[in-house]
Design an enzyme around this catalytic site. Structure first.
Site, PDB file in Angstrom:
ATOM      1  N   HIS A   1       0.801  -1.226   0.000  1.00  0.00           N
ATOM      2  CA  HIS A   1       0.000   0.000   0.000  1.00  0.00           C
ATOM      3  C   HIS A   1       0.829   1.269   0.000  1.00  0.00           C
ATOM      4  CE1 HIS A   1      -4.166  -1.438   0.470  1.00  0.00           C
ATOM      5  NE2 HIS A   1      -3.651  -2.442   1.151  1.00  0.00           N
TER       6      HIS A   1
ATOM      7  N   LYS B   1      -8.120  13.903   4.933  1.00  0.00           N
ATOM      8  CA  LYS B   1      -7.255  12.722   4.936  1.00  0.00           C
ATOM      9  C   LYS B   1      -6.217  12.885   6.046  1.00  0.00           C
ATOM     10  CE  LYS B   1      -6.428  13.494   0.603  1.00  0.00           C
ATOM     11  NZ  LYS B   1      -6.573  12.264  -0.152  1.00  0.00           N
ATOM     12  N   ARG B   2      -5.533  11.816   6.318  1.00  0.00           N
ATOM     13  CA  ARG B   2      -4.459  11.847   7.314  1.00  0.00           C
ATOM     14  C   ARG B   2      -3.499  12.996   7.025  1.00  0.00           C
ATOM     15  NH1 ARG B   2       0.439   8.808   6.968  1.00  0.00           N
ATOM     16  NH2 ARG B   2      -0.453   7.768   5.145  1.00  0.00           N
TER      17      ARG B   2
ATOM     18  N   LYS C   1       0.919  14.412   1.534  1.00  0.00           N
ATOM     19  CA  LYS C   1      -0.465  14.673   1.134  1.00  0.00           C
ATOM     20  C   LYS C   1      -0.711  16.166   0.931  1.00  0.00           C
ATOM     21  CE  LYS C   1      -2.233  10.452   3.299  1.00  0.00           C
ATOM     22  NZ  LYS C   1      -2.796   9.773   2.130  1.00  0.00           N
TER      23      LYS C   1
ATOM     24  N   THR D   1      -8.538   6.534  -1.696  1.00  0.00           N
ATOM     25  CA  THR D   1      -9.931   6.105  -1.876  1.00  0.00           C
ATOM     26  C   THR D   1     -10.898   7.253  -1.601  1.00  0.00           C
ATOM     27  OG1 THR D   1      -9.903   5.195   0.381  1.00  0.00           O
ATOM     28  CG2 THR D   1      -9.580   3.648  -1.452  1.00  0.00           C
TER      29      THR D   1
ATOM     30  N   LYS E   1     -14.571   8.417  -3.474  1.00  0.00           N
ATOM     31  CA  LYS E   1     -15.818   8.753  -2.774  1.00  0.00           C
ATOM     32  C   LYS E   1     -16.337  10.104  -3.234  1.00  0.00           C
ATOM     33  CE  LYS E   1     -14.346   6.120   1.299  1.00  0.00           C
ATOM     34  NZ  LYS E   1     -12.922   6.112   1.523  1.00  0.00           N
TER      35      LYS E   1
END
Length: 843
Positions: free
Chosen positions: A387, A578-579, A584, A686, A690
């Site tokens: 992952h 998100k985290r 990110k 993911t 969504k």
């Protein structure tokens, strides 16, 4: 029935339609073997009996929590016989089973999801109307299960939903954490971590199976001294794994699989002598040590003790799960050579990689097989999903820990490695560098076992989770192993369950879709392609915009009710959830907002579409820079709110304690999805799927599954920007953030404003580490390289939003193109190409 404040399918699907439509509820219940027993409304109904028999209270005096537990147990009663029948069908067929091992399962709340998947909406609607119960009050009593943190755990939960819906014989294996990662609060802009004791109240969904406990042996013991546990090497000890089962309801209620979670317990031992002499804690030391093992999700990995606990958790998961599935295999099979025909074990990331050594130990020491046969069976049975491409996430564990806790496993790993290196030298003579890189043992001041290498070598399949990720995995991260075993590598792009993320979370859009293409999309998301012609239909575009605004209004109302914050649903809802991590790039998003803020400060009359920027996500407790980014976002929000020039056009909101339930509210309401990781760092993502499925437009880099989203919808229907993977890699040696600071006026102005303490007037210097990250430290994640391109993409997006018909056209095409990203499609690929497992439908 009270429906005040009820949102999402919690009320929409339960209150829609005439009351009389729910009358055939008895026949629905009989489908699950419940006969004529009503759900509630009489003294012999399931609900009332649970209140009286479980709680010994008058139903009229029950608290909200007691009503929730009774109602949930009533739903569990309805599904119980089907749950039993599912297990019996698998046993009778001696079916090949999937065993999905994951350290996380971010399942969210269960009540509403189970009602929906059981197709009990009309039954529950009628029951609530008859009894006058408040559905929202029931749902809100259930905490999100603290069994995961981010995308890894949510993916696992979506996969379980798909496997049950597709009637695949499957069991999820995880740990029953007493405490989740933490409950996030914000104080003076800073993240505060509070205990997430999600099991403080009884969980009505789980069933303890103490009689199915398994024994886990370690080569050391632990002793409680001075308030901390000390390792006693060479003194073997035993733990027990107690299974707790939760139902996994497939859509339509045909199959109900099991998520089995392990809790650690000590043997039935109590040192009465120690207790009697006053050493109360010492007498309970073994119990405390055992129970601490599954106390918390993600112990602090900045300390040796925290990392050691994580190592032990991973072995505990593997040992319990393999013992359980081997026990099940042996009930019907005496021939060990049939193990790969009856069991497909999937390792969800590197965390369960010890399964390679543990399965070898079982086959060598318990089954007494020879090495070659044991190794062949192990490889055929195990499969591994990678992952991440981040080196720190490819786990390595010190050899010294194996020597103390798991010496037999270390012997097995050494022998696997010896044979691997012999094969490498034979195939690539003279290539000592390759030998070092593929080795399971990393040499150095502290010798370590490379768990990703172990998982790849010890399994028949290694897959990435998006096309670009799988390519980089093969060509960069584990290039040498991929060249040795090319047939083992494949891609399985991630997916999400449309039942929870569209049907459940967004009843307004789901209803509009069903009206025009019927309801087959619920189990075949490819059917959404039939929406494409409706992007040209003015009436449907208007219906789409109406459903989006309804979701935004409902979210705004919920936010005001729950936190007091007020947001305008007529602004663009611009989201990044998100985290919190540097790659990110929440910081890039914040820099973009500072650029927009500066534009408005210098040109107050500037015409822009008003925006509300939503951020949500947790930072690891020891990740200080990530926590500083949260602080900066909150200071930015407060500064904008105080500025009369900009606050009518910009608003920043950080939503604390992001979880599945919050996502189910926010994602349907979002107009814009920011997927802005540095290209080459996001495995898949993911949340991007969504948002796409719920009609948000994506502003993103060409990274992870966003690339495939653009392929499905057409790049013209997303707002892509920034460096590509090849450009990031190619510029790594010469990239200088100072060039952007010196040559891009808006970049310089934004950074100067931050570093002048404009956003930290009461805390001067607090954001100096951001300067170090972005300038002094070289800007490893290339925020400044992409900032101008990002702002330009956002300008194009703002212009499009002003044309509501054109906006709806693109958004509908995104929804229509999201069919590929169903977890049903992903699981079908796993089942067909990796697991070789067929559905096992019930009669």
């Amino acid at each position: 029935m009270s429906t005040k404040g009820i949102t999402r399918f919690d009320s929409q699907r339960l209150t829609a339609g005439p009351a009389g439509s729910a009358r055939p509820s008895g026949r629905v219940l009989e489908k699950y073997g419940c006969g004529p027993i009503p759900l509630l409304g009489t003294e012999n109904a399931l609900y009332e009996r649970h209140l009286v028999l479980d709680r010994a209270i008058d139903p009229k005096a029950a608290s909200a929590r007691e009503r929730f537990e009774a109602f949930s147990r009533s739903i569990r009663d309805i599904l119980a016989e089907r749950w039993v029948s599912t297990k019996q069908a698998y046993e009778q067929a001696n079916a090949k089973r999937i065993y999905y091992l994951s350290m996380e399962f971010l399942i969210g709340r269960s009540l509403a999801n189970n009602v929906s998947n059981l197709l009990l909406d009309p039954v529950v609607r009628q029951a609530l109307q008859d009894k006058g119960l408040d559905w929202l009050e029931l749902v809100e009593q259930e905490p999100d299960a603290g069994l995961g943190n981010g995308g890894l755990g949510r993916l696992a939960a979506c996969f379980l939903d798909s496997m049950a819906t597709m009637q695949l014989p499957a069991t999820g294996y995880g740990l029953r954490y007493e405490y989740g990662m933490f409950r996030q609060a914000i104080a003076n802009g800073w993240q505060q971590e509070n205990a997430d004791n999600w099991l403080r109240e009884t969980d009505p969904w789980e069933i303890a199976r103490a009689h199915e406990k398994v024994e886990v042996k370690l080569n050391c013991s632990f002793q409680l001294r001075g308030g901390s546990f000390q390792v006693i090497a060479g003194r073997p000890s035993t733990l027990f794994g107690i299974p707790f089962d939760r139902p996994v309801v497939g859509y339509g209620g045909r199959t109900i699989n099991t998520l089995r979670l392990w809790a650690a317990a000590a043997p039935d031992y109590f040192d009465f002598q120690e207790f009697g002499t006053g050493d109360f804690v010492g007498a309970l030391g073994e119990t405390l040590e055992a129970e601490s093992l599954t106390r918390v999700l993600y112990p602090d990995d900045s300390t040796t003790a925290g990392r050691g606990l994580r190592f032990l958790q991973e072995y505990f998961l593997v040992a319990c799960s393999l013992a359980d599935l081997v026990r099940r295999f042996l009930r019907h099979n005496a021939d060990w050579s049939r193990l790969p025909e009856k069991a497909a074990i999937q390792l969800n990331d590197t965390h369960p990689s010890l399964a390679v050594a543990e399965l070898m130990r079982i086959l060598l020491d318990d089954a007494h097989l020879g090495w070659d046969q044991a190794w062949d069976l192990t490889k055929q049975t195990l499969a591994y999903t990678n992952h991440t491409l981040l080196p720190e996430a490819l786990e390595k564990w010190p050899v010294a820990w194996f020597e103390i806790l798991l010496p037999r496993h270390l012997e097995i790993v050494y022998e696997i490695n010896r044979r691997l290196l012999d094969e490498t030298r034979a195939r690539f003579p003279g290539d000592d560098g390759r030998v070092e890189r593929v080795s399971l043992v990393e040499e150095g001041s502290q010798r370590q076992i490379r768990m990703a290498n172990l998982a790849i070598v010890g399994s028949h399949s290694t897959n990435g989770v998006a096309a670009v990720h799988s390519k980089l995995l093969r060509t960069t991260t584990v290039k040498d192993l991929a060249e040795m075993f090319p047939e083992r590598f494949s891609n399985k792009t991630n997916g999400i369950t449309p039942r929870r993320w569209l049907l459940g979370a967004n009843p307004w859009l789901a209803g509009a879709i069903t009206e025009v293409i019927d309801e087959d999309w619920k189990t075949d998301l490819g059917e959404l392609k039939k929406l494409k012609p409706f992007a040209e239909d003015a009436g449907f575009r208007q219906r789409f915009l109406h459903s989006k605004r309804e979701a935004k209004v409902q979210f705004a109302n919920w936010l005001k009710r729950s936190s007091g914050q007020i947001v305008d649903p007529d602004t663009i809802f611009d989201c990044q959830v998100k985290r919190i991590h540097e790659y990110k790039r929440q910081l890039l998003n914040a820099l973009r907002i500072v650029v927009m803020y500066n534009r408005l400060r210098t040109s107050p009359g500037l015409e822009i579409e008003p925006r509300t920027f939503f951020f949500a996500g947790k930072a690891a407790p020891a990740y200080h820079l990530a926590k500083l980014i949260i602080k900066f976002i909150n200071n930015l929000a407060a500064t904008i709110d105080r500025d009369p020039v900009t606050r009518a056009k910009l608003k920043v909101v950080f939503l604390p304690d992001y979880n599945v339930s919050l996502a189910e509210r926010l994602i349907p309401a979002s107009d814009v999805s920011n997927q802005i990781s540095t290209a080459g760092y996001e495995a898949s993502g993911t949340s991007n799927m969504k948002f796409m499925m719920n009609g948000a437009l994506t502003v993103g880099t060409r990274d992870g599954a966003t690339i495939e989203m653009a392929e499905e919808a057409g790049e013209a229907n997303l707002f892509l920007f920034g460096l590509t993977v090849e450009q990031v890699q190619g510029s790594r040696g010469w990239y200088s953030p100072h060039w952007h600071y010196e040559n891009e006026p808006e970049t310089r102005a934004a950074l100067d404003l931050i570093f002048s303490d404009y956003f930290s007037r009461q805390e001067p210097g607090v954001f100096v580490p951001l300067r170090d990250t972005l300038l002094t430290g070289g800007d490893h994640y290339m925020h400044l390289a992409d900032l101008t391109s990002y702002c330009q993409a956002q300008e194009r997006l703002g212009s499009l939003y002003a044309d509501r018909a054109a906006w709806a056209h693109k958004a509908i095409l995104n929804v229509a193109s999201s069919g590929k990203f169903s977890s049903d499609r992903t699981i079908a690929e796993y089942a067909r190409e990796i697991w070789k497992v067929e559905p096992c439908p019930l009669p």
